[in-house]
Design a protein around this motif. Structure first.
Motif: not given
Length: 234
Positions: A116-118, A121-124, A144-148
């Motif tokens: 998800a961070y890849e 990147p802003i989430l990382r 979207m990252g949370r869903a994944m």
């Protein structure tokens, strides 16, 4: 992968979905387009188990989902990134992401968090920041990252570009293509019909709860009716 057949959904006496049928095959991006009130969000919420159909069936990989509870649908392989993002504003970015894996007990969660961070990147960079301080586009990335994080076979995205700048909308839509290339099947509800159809294997046009037109993304982009009604062309 997914078959929706003769689906009807009502709010009290008002029918929001009126007997629609469509399929999503593995590896596809399938889009539902239409104006507000067409029944797009209601359809996704029914697939997720948040609403119950009055008639019809929903089958996912051969299993009837019509009476399955929402928390049991997620482990089967369906994730839903809802309209309006619905992140948890007081929790950090990483806490929001980890909540996406609530149903998992395997040892791959850390690897999926890294993925998800890849992807975003802003989430990382802001992993310890309260999610409520994010912009709309950043919150959409988080949703979207949370869903994944549930490792879905089918990802349902409801209006991912709503309220975003043109640049951020483009980034989100590029991510849709990236996720498909990585093997995720996607059911996309999107008011930006042109952006959705450009990426869609096939699409369905909904009007007042009924499918009035269907075809490949390319066919619908070239349809005179679609161009007039949804692409703003005369």
């Amino acid at each position: 992968m997914l078959e929706v057949k003769d689906l009807e959904v009502a709010y009290g006496k008002i029918k929001a979905v009126k007997g629609i049928s469509f399929t999503v095959e593995e590896g596809e991006v399938v889009t539902l387009i239409g104006t507000n009130g067409a029944g797009k969000t209601t359809t996704l919420r029914t697939i997720s188990g948040l609403l119950r159909p009055t008639k019809g069936s929903i089958t996912f990989q051969g299993r009837d989902l019509t009476t399955v509870a929402p928390h049991e649908i997620v482990p089967l392989g369906i994730a839903h990134s809802p309209e309006g993002r619905r992140i948890f504003p007081r929790l950090t970015v990483e806490e929001n992401l980890n909540l996406g894996a609530f149903s998992r007990k395997d040892k791959g969660i850390a690897a999926d968090l890294e993925a998800a961070y890849e992807l975003f990147p802003i989430l990382r960079e802001r992993r310890s920041q309260p999610a409520g301080t994010f912009s709309g586009g950043e919150q959409q990335m988080l949703a979207m990252g949370r869903a994944m994080m549930s490792r879905p076979k089918l990802l349902m995205l409801d209006e991912p570009s709503m309220g975003l700048s043109p640049l951020m909308m483009k980034r989100i839509m590029t991510t849709v293509s990236t996720l498909q290339q990585q093997g995720t099947t996607i059911l996309l509800v999107e008011q930006n019909a042109q952006a959705a159809l450009k990426r869609a294997s096939k699409g369905y046009v909904l009007e007042v709860g009924k499918i009035v037109l269907s075809g490949s993304g390319k066919e619908l982009l070239e349809s005179e009716d679609v161009r007039k009604a949804y692409l703003g062309e005369d």
